[in-house]
Design a protein around this motif. Sequence first.
Motif, PDB file in Angstrom:
ATOM      1  N   LYS A 201     -14.192  -3.459  45.355  1.00  0.00           N
ATOM      2  CA  LYS A 201     -13.445  -4.688  45.599  1.00  0.00           C
ATOM      3  C   LYS A 201     -14.344  -5.900  45.375  1.00  0.00           C
ATOM      4  CE  LYS A 201     -10.570  -7.047  49.024  1.00  0.00           C
ATOM      5  NZ  LYS A 201     -10.062  -7.026  50.423  1.00  0.00           N
ATOM      6  N   PRO A 202     -14.009  -6.738  44.374  1.00  0.00           N
ATOM      7  CA  PRO A 202     -14.872  -7.891  44.090  1.00  0.00           C
ATOM      8  C   PRO A 202     -14.627  -9.037  45.070  1.00  0.00           C
ATOM      9  CG  PRO A 202     -13.034  -7.802  42.540  1.00  0.00           C
ATOM     10  CD  PRO A 202     -12.900  -6.615  43.425  1.00  0.00           C
ATOM     11  N   ASN A 203     -15.697  -9.812  45.336  1.00  0.00           N
ATOM     12  CA  ASN A 203     -15.521 -11.022  46.140  1.00  0.00           C
ATOM     13  C   ASN A 203     -15.026 -12.150  45.224  1.00  0.00           C
ATOM     14  OD1 ASN A 203     -17.810 -12.117  44.784  1.00  0.00           O
ATOM     15  ND2 ASN A 203     -19.174 -11.145  46.274  1.00  0.00           N
ATOM     16  N   LEU A 204     -14.835 -13.344  45.755  1.00  0.00           N
ATOM     17  CA  LEU A 204     -14.259 -14.449  44.978  1.00  0.00           C
ATOM     18  C   LEU A 204     -15.103 -14.786  43.754  1.00  0.00           C
ATOM     19  CD1 LEU A 204     -12.893 -16.896  47.719  1.00  0.00           C
ATOM     20  CD2 LEU A 204     -11.570 -15.619  46.029  1.00  0.00           C
ATOM     21  N   LEU A 210     -15.362 -11.847  36.538  1.00  0.00           N
ATOM     22  CA  LEU A 210     -14.620 -10.805  35.824  1.00  0.00           C
ATOM     23  C   LEU A 210     -13.534 -11.405  34.942  1.00  0.00           C
ATOM     24  CD1 LEU A 210     -14.238  -8.099  38.632  1.00  0.00           C
ATOM     25  CD2 LEU A 210     -15.388  -7.748  36.440  1.00  0.00           C
ATOM     26  N   VAL A 211     -12.776 -12.350  35.511  1.00  0.00           N
ATOM     27  CA  VAL A 211     -11.626 -12.911  34.784  1.00  0.00           C
ATOM     28  C   VAL A 211     -12.060 -13.939  33.755  1.00  0.00           C
ATOM     29  CG1 VAL A 211      -9.472 -14.217  35.007  1.00  0.00           C
ATOM     30  CG2 VAL A 211     -10.052 -12.467  36.702  1.00  0.00           C
ATOM     31  N   VAL A 212     -12.874 -14.896  34.187  1.00  0.00           N
ATOM     32  CA  VAL A 212     -13.275 -15.993  33.288  1.00  0.00           C
ATOM     33  C   VAL A 212     -14.540 -15.629  32.508  1.00  0.00           C
ATOM     34  CG1 VAL A 212     -13.958 -18.430  33.148  1.00  0.00           C
ATOM     35  CG2 VAL A 212     -12.217 -17.707  34.796  1.00  0.00           C
ATOM     36  N   GLY A 213     -15.583 -15.207  33.235  1.00  0.00           N
ATOM     37  CA  GLY A 213     -16.864 -14.913  32.591  1.00  0.00           C
ATOM     38  C   GLY A 213     -16.781 -13.806  31.561  1.00  0.00           C
TER      39      GLY A 213
END
Length: 287
Positions: A201-204, A210-213
């Motif tokens: 589970k990733p933190n903020l 993950l999404v942008v980078g």
Amino acid sequence: MMISNKTKGVFWMLISVLGFTFMGIAVKYLPRIPTYEKVFFRNSVSFITSAYILYKTRESIKVAKENIPFVFGRSFFGFVGMMANFYALENLTMAEANMLNKLSPVFVTICACIFLKEKVDKKQVMGIILMLVAVVFVIKPSFSPEVIPSLAGLFSAVLAGFSYTIIRYLYGKVKAEINVFYFSLLSVICTFPLMMMNFVKPNLFEIFMLVVGIGVSAAMGQFGLTYAYTFAPASEVSIYNYVIIITSMLMDYILFSTIPDLFSFIGGFIIMTTAIYLYLHNKKKEE
């Protein structure tokens, strides 16, 4: 003032380099997140983007029956090659991983010669030999487990060679956006169950990376590459793709305080100079 197609091609190639550089940074910034999870997010954004483009242009995703095996092959080789590339990025410096990945044109040339019956002249053979010599300097072959990430990086280049050769074969038969759509779809389908078996589970911050980078940056790199080759021939803009080796070295030093060793520097120098040599030769050959 009118902007030439070559200038547009160079611009989009540099956008691609920027996107893939940011992706590499994000991959290294997330050591806690498993490789499958990173690849899932990387391809989810590309899948959504390509699906949206196809929907907006009302393009059918149907592929002619005779082209289905080739679209699947491009997607499969691209997916496995990407997994290998992410593993290399996680365990090598960004520069070393990208040096190995940028050997893919060598394997494209070899595959195109074998499967597409394209002719290769003596200078191109010399270029291939020099590139393979560079591999020895970057990988530094040994019987140690430490060589595995380097072999993974080389494996990613071989599979990218297969994938790009199929793309070349499909040129004019299947649109680039459809290739990206099925490649991303296969990757998402394959990584989802593997990700859920070992989900972290990733933190903020990790969600953002993950999404942008990874996801957005990779999509920027993928579509930048597509548009670069749309506006200008590969012979005119492909050389700018190697700028990623320089940007990776800079980011390695600035962000991670790491630099490739002397042998990797020599290998990188051989790759860069051989790429320029082949670029000039191919351009002269076309003229």
